[in-house]
Design a protein around this motif. Sequence first.
Motif, PDB file in Angstrom:
ATOM      1  N   GLY A 229       4.631  -7.654 -12.769  1.00  0.00           N
ATOM      2  CA  GLY A 229       4.072  -6.394 -12.287  1.00  0.00           C
ATOM      3  C   GLY A 229       3.199  -6.571 -11.066  1.00  0.00           C
ATOM      4  N   TYR A 230       2.323  -7.575 -11.118  1.00  0.00           N
ATOM      5  CA  TYR A 230       1.447  -7.825  -9.966  1.00  0.00           C
ATOM      6  C   TYR A 230       2.230  -8.394  -8.785  1.00  0.00           C
ATOM      7  CZ  TYR A 230      -2.649  -6.891 -12.869  1.00  0.00           C
ATOM      8  OH  TYR A 230      -3.595  -6.282 -13.665  1.00  0.00           O
ATOM      9  N   ALA A 231       3.267  -9.175  -9.055  1.00  0.00           N
ATOM     10  CA  ALA A 231       4.106  -9.708  -7.973  1.00  0.00           C
ATOM     11  C   ALA A 231       4.770  -8.572  -7.200  1.00  0.00           C
ATOM     12  CB  ALA A 231       5.155 -10.655  -8.532  1.00  0.00           C
ATOM     13  N   LEU A 232       5.247  -7.566  -7.914  1.00  0.00           N
ATOM     14  CA  LEU A 232       5.864  -6.414  -7.256  1.00  0.00           C
ATOM     15  C   LEU A 232       4.852  -5.679  -6.374  1.00  0.00           C
ATOM     16  CD1 LEU A 232       7.889  -4.996 -10.288  1.00  0.00           C
ATOM     17  CD2 LEU A 232       8.836  -6.204  -8.321  1.00  0.00           C
ATOM     18  N   ALA A 233       3.642  -5.498  -6.898  1.00  0.00           N
ATOM     19  CA  ALA A 233       2.592  -4.830  -6.122  1.00  0.00           C
ATOM     20  C   ALA A 233       2.200  -5.674  -4.913  1.00  0.00           C
ATOM     21  CB  ALA A 233       1.377  -4.576  -7.010  1.00  0.00           C
ATOM     22  N   TRP A 234       2.201  -6.972  -5.086  1.00  0.00           N
ATOM     23  CA  TRP A 234       1.881  -7.944  -4.042  1.00  0.00           C
ATOM     24  C   TRP A 234       2.883  -7.806  -2.890  1.00  0.00           C
ATOM     25  CZ3 TRP A 234       0.100 -13.172  -6.430  1.00  0.00           C
ATOM     26  CH2 TRP A 234      -0.426 -14.021  -5.454  1.00  0.00           C
ATOM     27  N   GLY A 235       4.164  -7.853  -3.239  1.00  0.00           N
ATOM     28  CA  GLY A 235       5.202  -7.705  -2.225  1.00  0.00           C
ATOM     29  C   GLY A 235       5.163  -6.348  -1.564  1.00  0.00           C
ATOM     30  N   ASN A 236       4.892  -5.325  -2.361  1.00  0.00           N
ATOM     31  CA  ASN A 236       4.834  -3.969  -1.818  1.00  0.00           C
ATOM     32  C   ASN A 236       3.677  -3.798  -0.842  1.00  0.00           C
ATOM     33  OD1 ASN A 236       5.766  -1.079  -1.924  1.00  0.00           O
ATOM     34  ND2 ASN A 236       3.667  -0.787  -2.631  1.00  0.00           N
ATOM     35  N   GLU A 237       2.607  -4.579  -1.024  1.00  0.00           N
ATOM     36  CA  GLU A 237       1.469  -4.500  -0.106  1.00  0.00           C
ATOM     37  C   GLU A 237       1.883  -4.903   1.309  1.00  0.00           C
ATOM     38  OE1 GLU A 237      -2.452  -3.401   0.673  1.00  0.00           O
ATOM     39  OE2 GLU A 237      -1.331  -3.248  -1.221  1.00  0.00           O
ATOM     40  N   TYR A 238       2.703  -5.958   1.395  1.00  0.00           N
ATOM     41  CA  TYR A 238       3.232  -6.338   2.704  1.00  0.00           C
ATOM     42  C   TYR A 238       4.072  -5.204   3.294  1.00  0.00           C
ATOM     43  CZ  TYR A 238       2.039 -11.271   1.772  1.00  0.00           C
ATOM     44  OH  TYR A 238       1.378 -12.449   1.505  1.00  0.00           O
ATOM     45  N   MET A 239       4.955  -4.647   2.461  1.00  0.00           N
ATOM     46  CA  MET A 239       5.836  -3.584   2.926  1.00  0.00           C
ATOM     47  C   MET A 239       5.022  -2.403   3.445  1.00  0.00           C
ATOM     48  SD  MET A 239       9.028  -4.572   2.451  1.00  0.00           S
ATOM     49  CE  MET A 239       9.903  -3.019   2.538  1.00  0.00           C
ATOM     50  N   GLN A 240       4.039  -1.992   2.664  1.00  0.00           N
ATOM     51  CA  GLN A 240       3.271  -0.801   2.991  1.00  0.00           C
ATOM     52  C   GLN A 240       2.421  -0.988   4.248  1.00  0.00           C
ATOM     53  OE1 GLN A 240       1.365   0.963  -0.407  1.00  0.00           O
ATOM     54  NE2 GLN A 240      -0.200   1.957   0.836  1.00  0.00           N
ATOM     55  N   GLN A 241       1.685  -2.092   4.298  1.00  0.00           N
ATOM     56  CA  GLN A 241       0.787  -2.298   5.436  1.00  0.00           C
ATOM     57  C   GLN A 241       1.542  -2.517   6.740  1.00  0.00           C
ATOM     58  OE1 GLN A 241      -2.864  -4.271   5.356  1.00  0.00           O
ATOM     59  NE2 GLN A 241      -3.070  -4.345   3.129  1.00  0.00           N
ATOM     60  N   LEU A 242       2.674  -3.215   6.688  1.00  0.00           N
ATOM     61  CA  LEU A 242       3.384  -3.538   7.916  1.00  0.00           C
ATOM     62  C   LEU A 242       4.280  -2.401   8.407  1.00  0.00           C
ATOM     63  CD1 LEU A 242       4.187  -7.287   7.206  1.00  0.00           C
ATOM     64  CD2 LEU A 242       2.399  -6.346   8.663  1.00  0.00           C
ATOM     65  N   THR A 243       4.810  -1.605   7.481  1.00  0.00           N
ATOM     66  CA  THR A 243       5.578  -0.434   7.936  1.00  0.00           C
ATOM     67  C   THR A 243       4.644   0.587   8.595  1.00  0.00           C
ATOM     68  OG1 THR A 243       5.420   0.523   5.708  1.00  0.00           O
ATOM     69  CG2 THR A 243       7.480  -0.633   6.272  1.00  0.00           C
ATOM     70  N   GLU A 244       3.398   0.624   8.159  1.00  0.00           N
ATOM     71  CA  GLU A 244       2.437   1.567   8.738  1.00  0.00           C
ATOM     72  C   GLU A 244       2.142   1.286  10.213  1.00  0.00           C
ATOM     73  OE1 GLU A 244      -1.007   1.545   6.267  1.00  0.00           O
ATOM     74  OE2 GLU A 244      -0.092   2.757   4.673  1.00  0.00           O
ATOM     75  N   ILE A 245       2.371   0.048  10.638  1.00  0.00           N
ATOM     76  CA  ILE A 245       2.149  -0.265  12.061  1.00  0.00           C
ATOM     77  C   ILE A 245       3.480  -0.288  12.827  1.00  0.00           C
ATOM     78  CG2 ILE A 245       0.023  -1.540  11.597  1.00  0.00           C
ATOM     79  CD1 ILE A 245       1.639  -4.133  12.109  1.00  0.00           C
ATOM     80  N   GLY A 246       4.529   0.208  12.180  1.00  0.00           N
ATOM     81  CA  GLY A 246       5.780   0.395  12.886  1.00  0.00           C
ATOM     82  C   GLY A 246       6.820  -0.694  12.759  1.00  0.00           C
ATOM     83  N   ILE A 247       6.571  -1.716  11.956  1.00  0.00           N
ATOM     84  CA  ILE A 247       7.581  -2.765  11.769  1.00  0.00           C
ATOM     85  C   ILE A 247       8.642  -2.246  10.802  1.00  0.00           C
ATOM     86  CG2 ILE A 247       7.993  -5.135  10.996  1.00  0.00           C
ATOM     87  CD1 ILE A 247       5.136  -5.794  11.737  1.00  0.00           C
ATOM     88  N   PRO A 248       9.928  -2.383  11.131  1.00  0.00           N
ATOM     89  CA  PRO A 248      11.001  -1.857  10.277  1.00  0.00           C
ATOM     90  C   PRO A 248      10.956  -2.450   8.866  1.00  0.00           C
ATOM     91  CG  PRO A 248      11.856  -2.450  12.433  1.00  0.00           C
ATOM     92  CD  PRO A 248      10.455  -2.969  12.380  1.00  0.00           C
ATOM     93  N   ALA A 249      11.177  -1.602   7.863  1.00  0.00           N
ATOM     94  CA  ALA A 249      11.105  -2.020   6.459  1.00  0.00           C
ATOM     95  C   ALA A 249      12.110  -3.120   6.150  1.00  0.00           C
ATOM     96  CB  ALA A 249      11.338  -0.817   5.554  1.00  0.00           C
ATOM     97  N   GLY A 250      13.322  -2.982   6.700  1.00  0.00           N
ATOM     98  CA  GLY A 250      14.345  -3.989   6.439  1.00  0.00           C
ATOM     99  C   GLY A 250      13.953  -5.352   6.954  1.00  0.00           C
ATOM    100  N   LEU A 251      13.322  -5.385   8.122  1.00  0.00           N
ATOM    101  CA  LEU A 251      12.891  -6.659   8.701  1.00  0.00           C
ATOM    102  C   LEU A 251      11.813  -7.303   7.837  1.00  0.00           C
ATOM    103  CD1 LEU A 251      12.204  -7.311  12.460  1.00  0.00           C
ATOM    104  CD2 LEU A 251      10.643  -8.182  10.718  1.00  0.00           C
ATOM    105  N   ILE A 252      10.872  -6.489   7.368  1.00  0.00           N
ATOM    106  CA  ILE A 252       9.785  -7.023   6.524  1.00  0.00           C
ATOM    107  C   ILE A 252      10.338  -7.597   5.222  1.00  0.00           C
ATOM    108  CG2 ILE A 252       7.657  -6.448   5.292  1.00  0.00           C
ATOM    109  CD1 ILE A 252       7.440  -4.030   7.279  1.00  0.00           C
ATOM    110  N   ALA A 253      11.185  -6.808   4.556  1.00  0.00           N
ATOM    111  CA  ALA A 253      11.730  -7.217   3.251  1.00  0.00           C
ATOM    112  C   ALA A 253      12.496  -8.530   3.347  1.00  0.00           C
ATOM    113  CB  ALA A 253      12.626  -6.120   2.698  1.00  0.00           C
ATOM    114  N   LYS A 254      13.195  -8.727   4.454  1.00  0.00           N
ATOM    115  CA  LYS A 254      13.992  -9.946   4.617  1.00  0.00           C
ATOM    116  C   LYS A 254      13.149 -11.161   4.974  1.00  0.00           C
ATOM    117  CE  LYS A 254      18.358  -7.712   5.789  1.00  0.00           C
ATOM    118  NZ  LYS A 254      19.467  -7.579   6.766  1.00  0.00           N
TER     119      LYS A 254
END
Length: 631
Positions: A229-254
């Motif tokens: 559960g915390y690992a998912l939230a951990w990974g999602n933190e990267y997704m959320q913070q970096l998409t907010e500054i305009g980095i594409p979600a697909g690029l972050i996830a990969k």
Amino acid sequence: MADKKEKLFSDFSPVSTEQWMEKVTADLKGADYEKKLVWKTNEGFKVKPFYRMEDIEGLATLNALPGEYPYLRGTRKNNNWLIRQEIRVTDPKEANAKALDLLNKGVDSLGFSINAKELSAEYIATLLEGVHAPAIELNFSTCQGHVVKLAELLVAYFDKKDYDVKELRGSINFDYYNKMLTKGKEKGDVVQIAKALLEAIQPLPYYRVLNVNALTLNNAGAYISQELGYALAWGNEYMQQLTEIGIPAGLIAKRIKFNFGVSSNYFMEIAKFRAARMLWANVVASYKPESLSDCENRGPNGECRCAGRMQVHAETSSYNLTLFDAHVNLLRTQTEAMSAALGGVNSMTVTPFDKTYQTPDEFSERMARNQQLLLKEESHFDKVVDPAAGSYYIENLTVSIAKQAWEIFLKVQEEGGFYAALKAGSVQKEINETGKNRHKAVAQRKEILLGTNQYPNFTEAANGKTPVGSTCCCGGNDNCEKDVQTLNFDRASSEFEALRLETEASGKRPKAFMLTIGNLAMRQARAQFACNFLACAGYEVVDNLGFPTVEEGVEAAMKAKADIVVLCSSDDEYAEYAVPAFKALNGRAMFIVAGAPANMDELKAAGIENFINVRSNVLETLKSYNAQLLK
């Protein structure tokens, strides 16, 4: 006859669940089914004693296929995981020689821990001399403030070697949040460092540089659902913070890599990895990642589904490793490695068995390496993808763990995300509370560590071995200033080890004498229980075949110079034997009754203070005995 085809089960009529339950109920003889046979896991859900086909009817997980979204059954159509070994680099030339040697011994993934102060182009060239990067996976970790420089050096090195970048696989272990959990420190801006790192590593499309080190939670004693559960939230933190500054979600996830621990809960760990891939695929899908030019897997709305492929590295847990009877660690890590392999991880590190008390030597590293090689070369675990698929039990475990983990994920999101939860200390508080509960369970033998709190080696001595401790960011102790609360990494066996080391260091090894008398079966059972109980503190134990009278037993104990006399008989007979034995001993040694007889209060009134039984807190009891015996 040879040509006759027989249906082996045609003569057996099907048995319904109701019929099974009737038989179970009859065999229980009035005992409560829920209390006797239904197991309530630490995660909070119940596990039945048996499962049948109807238990998986309607489960959406059954529709998954290997290599296909949502990747529950694996992110690829094979199960050929990478065998990884870690190298702590003190000298790049020596590390290079070791790496080349390991590659000849079956390793196809290397992990280099690098001293940031020495980073240079020459350093990287020396470290990787003769290593054909396209043939293996290369993983690097260094000080978090130098990860961008490391990425730039690697890109320059690979460019100079003229490799096809699409053939290069590896990672850089940047994890801002892990430093908060382990060191309690924040340094720099996670978003700006991550952005710079992504830009620096851009020429290497298959290098993962944003890490979720859930292994840290595992080594702090987290329950399986908490780790996920915390690992998912951990990974999602990267997704959320970096998409907010305009980095594409697909690029972050990969670019995200998950590093999980593996505990000894065999089936639940298999289920954890299956659930993890499914849940992460759904998290990434919620960002509607756009399809890039290299995407071969697009959803109905053109979104990039391959972005949701969770990259998983697994490492066997350090939490349940022990200093005493350390070779039992090989059994623990072997079952853990099996869970990870069957769970479909991408790569794996098996922790050497001697890690608890020394820097792993050549022999322990070889054993750890070979544990994986045996799973591949002799057991052929790499030949079948997700063999757990369709198992009534594991399919239900997968769904149950997924539900519990998702609830934790949602709770963290309600708190403002993983970073906010770390700042508030809620993650650390939950995991540390779990660790505290597990230590209590170990103390009470509700959680068993073979060779430590159950069936210890009666004659083993540490002979100078001491637990390897961790140091904080200040390099010395845990009293340095911290920005946030940290996790507690005391291993499950740590308190028992401290107790046994205290006994050994005292130079006084108490001798416990079993005064066995009366009912043959009960006295033998009680003696075995008491021997195991007291040997957990490193005491010498002396068993006996039995005595005709308690007076003869006490006399034999005094002749053997016993420090402890344990009366071992049946509960009914304690009414006859306990007080006379206690009086015959007359304070010349500690007197213990093995069991919890109905007349315990009467015996206590007669002056008998010590009783050991299955309800005893083994650790606390032995601590009190040490306080009396080691004076």
